[in-house]
Design a protein around this motif. Structure first.
Motif, PDB file in Angstrom:
ATOM      1  N   LYS A  21      83.428 105.858  49.419  1.00 32.51           N
ATOM      2  CA  LYS A  21      81.978 105.587  48.882  1.00 32.51           C
ATOM      3  C   LYS A  21      81.826 104.027  49.591  1.00 32.51           C
ATOM      4  N   SER A  39      76.544 109.305  42.909  1.00 32.47           N
ATOM      5  CA  SER A  39      76.042 110.030  43.888  1.00 32.47           C
ATOM      6  C   SER A  39      76.897 110.149  45.175  1.00 32.47           C
ATOM      7  N   ASN A  89      77.146 109.790  48.011  1.00 37.09           N
ATOM      8  CA  ASN A  89      76.347 108.777  49.611  1.00 37.09           C
ATOM      9  C   ASN A  89      77.207 107.028  49.162  1.00 37.09           C
ATOM     10  N   SER A 143      70.782 108.168  48.591  1.00 33.64           N
ATOM     11  CA  SER A 143      71.431 109.221  47.763  1.00 33.64           C
ATOM     12  C   SER A 143      70.800 110.229  48.598  1.00 33.64           C
ATOM     13  N   HIS A 161      70.029  98.895  46.705  1.00 34.98           N
ATOM     14  CA  HIS A 161      70.201 100.221  46.835  1.00 34.98           C
ATOM     15  C   HIS A 161      69.253 100.691  47.024  1.00 34.98           C
TER      16      HIS A 161
HETATM   17 MG    MG Z   1      74.327 106.315  43.416  1.00 34.15          MG
END
Ligand code: MG
Ligand code: TXA
Length: 309
Positions: free
Chosen positions: A44, A135, A137, A143, A223
């Motif tokens: 990630k 998540s 991503n 996501s 985000h």
């Molecule tokens: Mg997340």
């Protein structure tokens, strides 16, 4: 299903398994294996001090991971698990620093999705106690809500031993409500489909306020952001992407990315719509946030963060 058994075995061996939940896809690892969890952070590109949610197969597992469980937290678990809600509780000894980002608390969730629950049960049969999963991503990005999106987003960062499970489309579409249960009153750290109204009605308690003393990566100002610039105010121009409830007419020349009929559909379709903007190479997306309380609040939260990306 054989595929899910194989995935549970992959977890036991310390590999990663991306799996669907009712919110978004998670990128899972054995929550007790530090090397496996380190692979999540690497895939990630996520800073190591960000805590992970531990997914468990039922409320009965809370007491393995948490030391102090207030009565209201038990009641929330009973009312809303399996479901899109994460409880932050004082951690037990098995919740190590590599899961909690060094904090004295742990985030726990029982997901409400057939594939996720079966994976958790198969993993438990093999001795597993929890699956850590953020998540699926890259850090700060949108996501994922399909196996294909997971492959696009992080496929290149996974090894041949890691697995991406397919499954039913998440019915919620945005991440779980996170509730801090370490104070005398519950505090919402991240809004989601379990709304303040639902929590209040269930408990008959007022909610506490966020004192910003807990690190939630979703709380980073920017985000959930696509490459396209997300704009929440101003007119859509020809060539812009456009996200709004279906009853709002499409301005001329824009690319309509979704037309949800209500706020629930809006949440369900939002991330795929933001991803589509990037796939089409759009420079700008104009999104009209839904009004009102409930899940609309969570959608506005995600859109506001996306617009700061
Ligand atoms: Mg997340
Ligand atoms: O719906 C969801 O919650 C999805 C699915 C896969 O379960 N998961 C998810 O994980 O959104 P993630 O890592 O992308 O976001 C979880 C948030 C993070 O921002 C993390 O900081 C916060 O939960 N969190 C986890 N443990 C925590 C803790 N002990 N205290 C405070 N925040 C915590």
């Amino acid at each position: 299903m054989e595929e899910i058994k194989a995935a549970a075995e992959a977890l036991v061996k310390g590999n990663l398994v991306a799996f669907p939940t009712e919110t978004v896809w998670g990128l899972g690892a054995d929550a007790e294996n530090p090397d496996a969890v380190a692979k999540i952070y690497k895939a990630k590109q996520r800073p190591a001090d960000h805590p992970l949610i531990v997914h468990i197969c039922s409320s009965e597992e809370i007491s393995q991971w948490a030391d102090v469980i207030p009565e209201y937290a038990r009641e929330l678990a009973k009312a809303f698990w399996p479901g899109p809600m994460t409880l932050v509780l004082k951690r037990s000894d098995i919740a190590k620093d590599f899961i909690t980002g060094g904090q004295p608390t742990v985030g726990l969730r029982v997901p409400d999705h057939p594939t996720a629950l079966e994976l958790l049960r198969e993993f438990q049969k093999l001795g597993g106690r929890g699956i850590a999963a953020p998540s699926a991503n890259r850090f700060g990005k949108v996501s994922t809500t399909s196996a294909e999106d997971v492959r696009d987003e992080i496929g290149a960062a996974l090894s041949d031993q890691d697995i991406i499970l397919d499954g039913e489309t998440p019915r919620v579409g945005i991440e779980s409500t996170i509730i801090d249960c370490t104070k005398s009153l519950p505090v919402i750290l991240r809004p989601g489909a379990i709304t303040p109204e639902m929590i209040h009605d269930q408990l008959g308690l007022e909610l506490g306020t966020d004192e910003k003393d807990i690190r939630v990566s979703g709380s980073h100002k920017s985000h959930y952001a696509p490459a396209a610039k997300v704009v929440l105010e101003g007119e859509a121009k020809p060539g812009d992407g456009f996200i709004a409830l279906g009853n709002i007419p499409t301005p001329s020349g824009v690319v309509r990315l979704c037309s949800p009929e209500d706020v629930y559909e809006y949440a369900k379709e939002l991330y795929a719509a933001l991803r589509k903007a990037d796939q089409l190479g759009l420079a700008r997306v104009v999104a009209i946030p839904p009004e009102g309380e409930g899940i609309a609040l969570a959608i506005r939260d995600r859109l506001e963060r996306a617009s700061r990306g």
